[in-house]
Design a protein around this motif. Structure first.
Motif, mmCIF file in Angstrom:
data_model
loop_
_atom_site.group_PDB
_atom_site.id
_atom_site.type_symbol
_atom_site.label_atom_id
_atom_site.label_comp_id
_atom_site.label_asym_id
_atom_site.label_seq_id
_atom_site.Cartn_x
_atom_site.Cartn_y
_atom_site.Cartn_z
ATOM 1 N N UNK A 95 37.882 50.336 -120.147
ATOM 2 C CA UNK A 95 38.213 51.561 -119.474
ATOM 3 C C UNK A 95 37.150 52.042 -118.482
ATOM 4 N N UNK A 96 36.015 52.000 -118.568
ATOM 5 C CA UNK A 96 34.939 52.535 -117.771
ATOM 6 C C UNK A 96 34.952 51.557 -116.378
ATOM 7 N N UNK A 97 35.348 50.357 -116.543
ATOM 8 C CA UNK A 97 35.817 49.575 -115.291
ATOM 9 C C UNK A 97 36.780 50.185 -114.094
ATOM 10 N N UNK A 98 37.607 51.016 -114.697
ATOM 11 C CA UNK A 98 38.659 51.382 -113.989
ATOM 12 C C UNK A 98 39.811 50.648 -114.286
ATOM 13 N N UNK A 99 40.036 49.672 -114.857
ATOM 14 C CA UNK A 99 41.204 48.774 -115.375
ATOM 15 C C UNK A 99 42.234 50.008 -115.907
ATOM 16 N N UNK B 62 32.168 46.507 -112.311
ATOM 17 C CA UNK B 62 33.188 46.322 -111.407
ATOM 18 C C UNK B 62 33.000 44.867 -111.023
ATOM 19 N N UNK B 63 31.871 44.401 -110.958
ATOM 20 C CA UNK B 63 31.374 42.982 -110.658
ATOM 21 C C UNK B 63 31.865 41.959 -111.817
ATOM 22 N N UNK B 64 31.063 42.615 -113.069
ATOM 23 C CA UNK B 64 31.434 42.081 -114.022
ATOM 24 C C UNK B 64 32.766 41.812 -114.332
ATOM 25 N N UNK B 65 33.690 42.928 -114.361
ATOM 26 C CA UNK B 65 35.026 42.696 -114.586
ATOM 27 C C UNK B 65 35.842 41.708 -113.889
ATOM 28 N N UNK B 66 35.445 41.602 -112.370
ATOM 29 C CA UNK B 66 36.047 40.968 -111.709
ATOM 30 C C UNK B 66 35.776 39.321 -111.783
ATOM 31 N N UNK B 67 34.548 39.140 -112.421
ATOM 32 C CA UNK B 67 33.987 37.797 -112.474
ATOM 33 C C UNK B 67 34.676 37.398 -113.734
ATOM 34 N N UNK C 47 39.048 35.548 -118.516
ATOM 35 C CA UNK C 47 38.708 35.943 -119.766
ATOM 36 C C UNK C 47 38.883 37.386 -119.813
ATOM 37 N N UNK C 48 39.266 38.143 -121.077
ATOM 38 C CA UNK C 48 39.319 39.461 -121.261
ATOM 39 C C UNK C 48 37.929 39.827 -121.627
ATOM 40 N N UNK C 49 37.277 40.734 -120.570
ATOM 41 C CA UNK C 49 36.049 41.215 -120.733
ATOM 42 C C UNK C 49 35.647 41.418 -121.975
ATOM 43 N N UNK D 246 25.876 36.240 -115.823
ATOM 44 C CA UNK D 246 26.271 37.708 -115.623
ATOM 45 C C UNK D 246 25.285 38.483 -116.361
ATOM 46 N N UNK D 247 24.349 38.025 -117.024
ATOM 47 C CA UNK D 247 23.219 38.978 -117.823
ATOM 48 C C UNK D 247 22.733 40.068 -117.151
ATOM 49 N N UNK D 248 22.326 39.645 -115.551
ATOM 50 C CA UNK D 248 21.705 40.668 -114.859
ATOM 51 C C UNK D 248 22.880 42.133 -114.896
ATOM 52 N N UNK D 249 23.963 41.753 -114.572
ATOM 53 C CA UNK D 249 24.941 43.023 -114.342
ATOM 54 C C UNK D 249 25.351 43.625 -115.692
#
Length: 344
Positions: free
Chosen positions: A9-13, A40-45, A51-53, A104-107
């Protein structure tokens, strides 16, 4: 786990945000803008990897400690020691998925740091109070006489552990999420009957050894099914199941779950269930259920992996047979079993 689910939800999806309008209005102002960008970068990746994040992160982190946000952050920092052994030993091990997780660990670290800075644990306590504890107490009483495991063992054909662990969450809508071990995540407001259905379903994953020759033979047959390949390609990817292997795993579990919940007296009628779920895409589940019901599998029990292999060998999973079984269950003509409700 609630923190990981809230990331959707926080990602804006919009698919997830619709369930948490009030919570987002309260929490977003305290969540760092830089973390929003990272999320948002994590969600796009994640989406690019099909994959469902939130559910995927819950799965990986379930290989380690998950009782607090700080435990998640520590496990992420030391993932090779705290998460890799358990994930690699699980039926869900996928080296490509692990590689993505490390990439994606840094994000992800920035996002979890921002959740801590915004004091997500206190925010969650303010939202929930003692609602989780109250629901857990009532649910324990209701489940005391329900033996889901015995039913599952009869149909899978192998022993399971004695207990099922249920995590009651607030930010998990609309999912029930199976993670490592006999453990699944569900929403605190779901009815007793729905949670029993979740338990009957989630612990079935995976319902077979994906590398077994019987399952490989089944996939060879299903890949020649034009309808199923179209469903995989054209359904709304927000529902998941973007590969035939994943759809077979899910729909086998759904078919077995339907048999189990009918025996336990908590089932949704099969036609109603599959016409309404995920835009009606689970035609395979309806077909498998119809064939299993024809064989009285719920009463006799057996080894589902062997049943699938035999059904493939006998031609019962070919379109003429499978589609006819699904049509009987769904009450639809065989040529009208599925239409996408919107373009992909």
């Amino acid at each position: 786990m609630d923190a990981l689910c809230f990331l959707n939800a926080l990602s804006g999806d919009a698919f997830y945000a619709r369930y948490y309008t009030e919570e987002l209005a309260r929490f977003t102002p305290r969540f760092a803008a830089s973390a929003v960008t990272a999320l948002q970068q994590l969600k796009a990746s994640s989406k690019a990897q099909d994959r469902l994040m939130g559910p995927f992160l819950c799965l990986v982190f379930s290989a380690g400690p998950t009782q607090s946000l700080e435990e998640l952050r520590g496990a992420l920092t030391d993932a090779e020691a705290r998460l890799l052994p358990g994930f690699r030993a699980s039926p869900y091990w996928d080296p490509l998925a692990w590689g993505w997780f490390l990439a994606v660990r840094p994000e992800l670290a920035r996002v979890l740091e921002a959740l801590a800075e915004a004091d997500f644990p206190t925010f969650r306590r303010d939202v929930l109070g003692d609602l989780i504890e109250q629901r857990a107490a009532a649910l324990r009483q209701r489940l005391a006489g329900v033996d889901v495991i015995a039913e599952q063992e009869r149909l899978l054909g192998h022993r399971l552990e004695e207990d099922i662990t249920i995590d009651l969450l607030h930010f998990s809508k609309p999912h029930g999420i199976k993670v490592i071990g006999q453990r699944f995540l569900t929403h605190r407001t779901y009815s007793d009957e729905l949670i029993i259905r979740n338990a009957a379903h989630e612990i079935l994953h995976p319902p077979f050894d994906a590398g077994h020759p019987s399952v490989v033979a089944v996939l060879e047959v299903l890949r020649r099914d034009v309808l199923l390949t179209r469903i995989v390609a054209d359904h709304d990817p927000a529902f998941g199941y973007t590969m035939l292997e994943g759809l077979l795993d899910e729909d086998t579990a759904e078919a077995l779950e339907q048999l189990i919940t009918e025996r336990l007296g908590v089932a949704v009628p099969a036609r109603e269930r599959w016409l309404g779920a995920d835009d009606g895409m689970h035609v395979l589940a309806a077909g498998l259920y119809g064939l299993l019901r024809d064989d009285d599998f719920a009463r006799s029990g057996g080894v589902i992996q062997e049943w699938l292999g035999q059904a493939a060998h006998e031609g019962r999973l070919a379109p003429a047979s499978l589609h006819a079984a699904a049509a009987r269950v769904l009450g639809l003509p065989s040529e009208q079993l599925w239409r996408p409700s919107k373009p992909k």
